[in-house]
Design a protein around this motif. Sequence first.
Motif, PDB file in Angstrom:
ATOM      1  N   VAL A  28       9.521  10.550   8.044  1.00 37.21           N
ATOM      2  CA  VAL A  28       9.798  11.285   9.284  1.00 37.21           C
ATOM      3  C   VAL A  28      10.814  10.524  10.125  1.00 37.21           C
ATOM      4  N   ALA A  29      10.638   9.209  10.207  1.00 38.81           N
ATOM      5  CA  ALA A  29      11.567   8.391  10.998  1.00 38.81           C
ATOM      6  C   ALA A  29      12.977   8.444  10.418  1.00 38.81           C
ATOM      7  N   ARG A  30      13.079   8.351   9.110  1.00 34.56           N
ATOM      8  CA  ARG A  30      14.399   8.416   8.474  1.00 34.56           C
ATOM      9  C   ARG A  30      15.050   9.782   8.752  1.00 34.56           C
ATOM     10  N   ALA A  31      14.267  10.847   8.648  1.00 32.97           N
ATOM     11  CA  ALA A  31      14.786  12.193   8.908  1.00 32.97           C
ATOM     12  C   ALA A  31      15.229  12.357  10.361  1.00 32.97           C
ATOM     13  N   ALA A  32      14.597  11.602  11.267  1.00 27.26           N
ATOM     14  CA  ALA A  32      14.960  11.653  12.680  1.00 27.26           C
ATOM     15  C   ALA A  32      16.154  10.759  13.003  1.00 27.26           C
ATOM     16  N   GLY A  33      16.674  10.054  12.000  1.00 26.85           N
ATOM     17  CA  GLY A  33      17.865   9.240  12.201  1.00 26.85           C
ATOM     18  C   GLY A  33      17.609   7.770  12.460  1.00 26.85           C
ATOM     19  N   PHE A  34      16.352   7.339  12.369  1.00 31.05           N
ATOM     20  CA  PHE A  34      16.055   5.919  12.540  1.00 31.05           C
ATOM     21  C   PHE A  34      16.536   5.135  11.323  1.00 31.05           C
ATOM     22  N   ASP A  35      16.849   3.879  11.541  1.00 32.86           N
ATOM     23  CA  ASP A  35      17.082   2.934  10.461  1.00 32.86           C
ATOM     24  C   ASP A  35      15.719   2.316  10.191  1.00 32.86           C
ATOM     25  N   VAL A  36      15.106   2.638   9.054  1.00 34.98           N
ATOM     26  CA  VAL A  36      13.726   2.246   8.767  1.00 34.98           C
ATOM     27  C   VAL A  36      13.672   0.955   7.958  1.00 34.98           C
ATOM     28  N   MET A  37      12.881   0.026   8.451  1.00 32.03           N
ATOM     29  CA  MET A  37      12.615  -1.229   7.766  1.00 32.03           C
ATOM     30  C   MET A  37      11.131  -1.217   7.410  1.00 32.03           C
ATOM     31  N   ALA A  38      10.807  -1.191   6.128  1.00 31.78           N
ATOM     32  CA  ALA A  38       9.420  -1.108   5.694  1.00 31.78           C
ATOM     33  C   ALA A  38       8.917  -2.455   5.213  1.00 31.78           C
ATOM     34  N   VAL A  39       7.672  -2.763   5.561  1.00 35.28           N
ATOM     35  CA  VAL A  39       7.028  -3.998   5.141  1.00 35.28           C
ATOM     36  C   VAL A  39       5.741  -3.617   4.410  1.00 35.28           C
ATOM     37  N   GLU A  40       5.633  -4.043   3.161  1.00 36.01           N
ATOM     38  CA  GLU A  40       4.472  -3.711   2.318  1.00 36.01           C
ATOM     39  C   GLU A  40       4.191  -4.884   1.394  1.00 36.01           C
ATOM     40  N   LEU A  41       2.934  -5.291   1.307  1.00 37.79           N
ATOM     41  CA  LEU A  41       2.560  -6.419   0.446  1.00 37.79           C
ATOM     42  C   LEU A  41       2.438  -6.014  -1.022  1.00 37.79           C
ATOM     43  N   ASP A  42       2.018  -4.798  -1.294  1.00 38.30           N
ATOM     44  CA  ASP A  42       1.805  -4.323  -2.663  1.00 38.30           C
ATOM     45  C   ASP A  42       3.146  -4.010  -3.326  1.00 38.30           C
ATOM     46  N   PRO A  43       3.490  -4.724  -4.409  1.00 35.98           N
ATOM     47  CA  PRO A  43       4.783  -4.502  -5.070  1.00 35.98           C
ATOM     48  C   PRO A  43       4.974  -3.069  -5.574  1.00 35.98           C
ATOM     49  N   ALA A  44       3.908  -2.423  -6.027  1.00 34.50           N
ATOM     50  CA  ALA A  44       4.033  -1.048  -6.527  1.00 34.50           C
ATOM     51  C   ALA A  44       4.425  -0.095  -5.393  1.00 34.50           C
ATOM     52  N   ARG A  45       3.794  -0.235  -4.250  1.00 39.44           N
ATOM     53  CA  ARG A  45       4.150   0.611  -3.101  1.00 39.44           C
ATOM     54  C   ARG A  45       5.531   0.248  -2.570  1.00 39.44           C
ATOM     55  N   ARG A  46       5.829  -1.045  -2.568  1.00 38.52           N
ATOM     56  CA  ARG A  46       7.131  -1.505  -2.074  1.00 38.52           C
ATOM     57  C   ARG A  46       8.263  -0.912  -2.901  1.00 38.52           C
ATOM     58  N   SER A  47       8.023  -0.723  -4.191  1.00 44.95           N
ATOM     59  CA  SER A  47       9.076  -0.184  -5.068  1.00 44.95           C
ATOM     60  C   SER A  47       9.409   1.272  -4.756  1.00 44.95           C
ATOM     61  N   LEU A  48       8.552   1.950  -4.009  1.00 41.94           N
ATOM     62  CA  LEU A  48       8.790   3.362  -3.673  1.00 41.94           C
ATOM     63  C   LEU A  48       9.733   3.544  -2.486  1.00 41.94           C
ATOM     64  N   TRP A  49      10.011   2.453  -1.778  1.00 42.00           N
ATOM     65  CA  TRP A  49      10.891   2.552  -0.605  1.00 42.00           C
ATOM     66  C   TRP A  49      12.034   1.559  -0.764  1.00 42.00           C
ATOM     67  N   PRO A  50      13.251   2.031  -0.998  1.00 44.01           N
ATOM     68  CA  PRO A  50      14.394   1.122  -1.175  1.00 44.01           C
ATOM     69  C   PRO A  50      14.549   0.155   0.007  1.00 44.01           C
TER      70      PRO A  50
END
Length: 75
Positions: A28-50
């Motif tokens: 939703v944030a990306r669609a609204a024009g935000f520059d999104v920085m995601a933080v995730e400890l799980d490598p499998a989930r992290r791989s889903l967000w460039p």
Amino acid sequence: AVRATRLGAGHQLAVFGLGGVGHLVAQVARAAGFDVMAVELDPARRSLWPGARAQAPGPESFDAAVVATPSTQAI
């Protein structure tokens, strides 16, 4: 959550946790024009967000944050 930041396009939003809720917030944030920085400890989930990272950046790196994880290690 994105609306509650009272910011908009061009701002940096950190999303902590890329489970179901966090991933939806990031989309939703990306669609609204935000520059999104995601933080995730799980490598499998992290791989889903460039560009997702395993460690949180310093608070000067983003304008607002959404915490979508109960893990204090991710924040």
